[in-house]
Design an enzyme around this catalytic site. Structure first.
Site, PDB file in Angstrom:
ATOM      1  CG  HIS A  91      -1.946   1.087   1.216  1.00  0.00           C
ATOM      2  ND1 HIS A  91      -3.293   0.850   1.031  1.00  0.00           N
ATOM      3  CD2 HIS A  91      -1.831   2.428   1.358  1.00  0.00           C
ATOM      4  CE1 HIS A  91      -3.951   1.991   1.071  1.00  0.00           C
ATOM      5  NE2 HIS A  91      -3.087   2.970   1.287  1.00  0.00           N
ATOM      6  CG  HIS A 145      -1.242   6.469  -2.603  1.00  0.00           C
ATOM      7  ND1 HIS A 145      -2.418   6.335  -3.306  1.00  0.00           N
ATOM      8  CD2 HIS A 145      -1.522   6.074  -1.334  1.00  0.00           C
ATOM      9  CE1 HIS A 145      -3.367   5.899  -2.503  1.00  0.00           C
ATOM     10  NE2 HIS A 145      -2.839   5.730  -1.289  1.00  0.00           N
ATOM     11  CG  HIS A 204      -7.583   3.858  -0.063  1.00  0.00           C
ATOM     12  ND1 HIS A 204      -7.061   3.174  -1.120  1.00  0.00           N
ATOM     13  CD2 HIS A 204      -6.582   4.645   0.421  1.00  0.00           C
ATOM     14  CE1 HIS A 204      -5.785   3.527  -1.285  1.00  0.00           C
ATOM     15  NE2 HIS A 204      -5.473   4.405  -0.363  1.00  0.00           N
ATOM     16  CD  GLU A 251      -7.212   6.802   5.586  1.00  0.00           C
ATOM     17  OE1 GLU A 251      -6.105   7.320   5.811  1.00  0.00           O
ATOM     18  OE2 GLU A 251      -7.697   6.702   4.431  1.00  0.00           O
ATOM     19  CG  ASP A 273      -1.092   5.884   2.963  1.00  0.00           C
ATOM     20  OD1 ASP A 273      -1.374   5.715   1.772  1.00  0.00           O
ATOM     21  OD2 ASP A 273      -1.888   6.407   3.786  1.00  0.00           O
ATOM     22  CG  ASP A 274       0.344   9.034   0.577  1.00  0.00           C
ATOM     23  OD1 ASP A 274       0.444   8.782  -0.631  1.00  0.00           O
ATOM     24  OD2 ASP A 274      -0.731   8.913   1.211  1.00  0.00           O
TER      25      ASP A 274
END
Length: 324
Positions: free
Chosen positions: A12, A14, A191, A194, A272-273
């Site tokens: 996961h 991006h 997603h 969350e 994630d980021d």
């Protein structure tokens, strides 16, 4: 062996979210763009909630305006990931971002693919891509992404997913897009759980052909949903550092990862980021050991879970499991 040196699997992440401030600054200087509004004095990105994060993310992503930029970013990201022990990674690419900055989808994928091949030759890291629609752009845009992904298939693109603002639209509105991707043989993830709460996960499972849920941690609030995840062998792509940075939980000590694991939920851990959330895979693995108290054997079990859930061919999967 310290957890930071263990082999790692990431499902996961991006791609546009891996742009470091230094990388962004170099692009901004080339484009004549002022990034002062996005930066803090310590060189990190500036945002204060999920909405402002999405705006900062989009502004940074817009600095990519050539296929060469995607090649450079992918190679930069994979080189850093391999240096932290990542042996397999999947990351999300966004046709919508490419369309907004006039980069053809096929050209984007070819540039990323070339960088993946070069990174694998240099370090052994193996990569697959997940074509991702953006939830808050709506179901019509999602269907466009699914059509383009399927019509212009590429062996490196093995999955289809959806990110963006989970607070927008019901999962049922995206059933046509996911059905198209699923019928084309792509693995599906979304997603959920969350900012949308446990009901977001339940609705996604009811309406979409997914085997994985991005984040999904709010499922811990519903014992019935936790049981469903276990019974249906749904894998959660958990990103603890992201969850803390975005304010889902006050501290790592309050994070439900240990409880979900104890309940038998299949979990993987990702970043994630990473530059936006002051994390990376090494930091995430150190958290598993020092905060959540997982042994190296338990951490390796998470890696095995990740490889079993990966959108990859069986020969590659077996080879990667042997590397663990």
């Amino acid at each position: 062996m310290q957890s930071g040196t263990l082999p790692k699997v990431e499902l996961h992440c991006h791609l546009e979210g891996t742009i470091t401030p230094d990388f962004a600054l170099k692009l901004a200087e080339k484009r004549g763009v002022d990034l002062k509004a996005l930066g803090n004095r310590d060189g990190t990105y500036s945002w204060h909630d999920f909405t402002s994060f999405l705006k900062a993310y989009d502004k940074v992503s817009d600095l990519l305006n050539r296929p060469q930029d995607y090649y450079d970013l992918t190679l930069d990201h994979l080189t850093r990931a391999a240096g932290q022990g990542v042996i397999y990674t999947e990351f999300f690419l966004s046709a919508d971002h490419g369309r907004r900055i006039n980069i053809d989808y096929a050209d984007m994928v070819e540039a990323i693919d070339e960088a993946c091949r070069h990174a694998e030759e240099a370090s052994g890291i193996i990569c697959r891509l997940i074509s991702t629609c953006v939830r808050h752009l709506g179901p019509d845009a999602a269907l466009d992404v699914a059509r383009e992904t399927c019509a212009r298939s590429h062996p490196r693109v093995t999955g289809f997913g959806m990110g963006g603002d989970e607070r927008c639209h019901h999962p049922s509105e995206f059933t046509p897009a996911f059905a198209m991707a699923h019928e084309a043989g792509l693995g599906c993830t979304v997603h959920a759980g969350e900012f949308g709460g446990p009901e977001s996960v339940s609705s996604a499972l009811d309406c979409l052909p997914v085997t994985r849920i991005g984040h999904g941690v709010r499922a811990a609030e519903s014992p019935d949903l936790v049981k469903r995840l276990v019974d249906e062998q749904i894998v959660l792509e958990v990103c603890p550092g992201s969850n803390i940075a975005l304010g889902l939980y006050e501290s790592l000590a309050a994070h439900p990862l240990p409880a979900l694991l104890a309940a038998g939920v299949a979990i993987t851990v990702s970043s994630d980021d990473p530059p936006f959330f002051h994390t990376d895979m090494q930091a995430e693995y150190e958290t598993l050991e020092t905060v959540f108290g997982l042994s190296h054997s338990q951490i390796n079990d998470l890696n095995c879970t990740g490889l079993q859930a990966a959108f990859v061919d069986e020969d590659t999967r077996k080879s990667l499991i042997n590397r663990l």
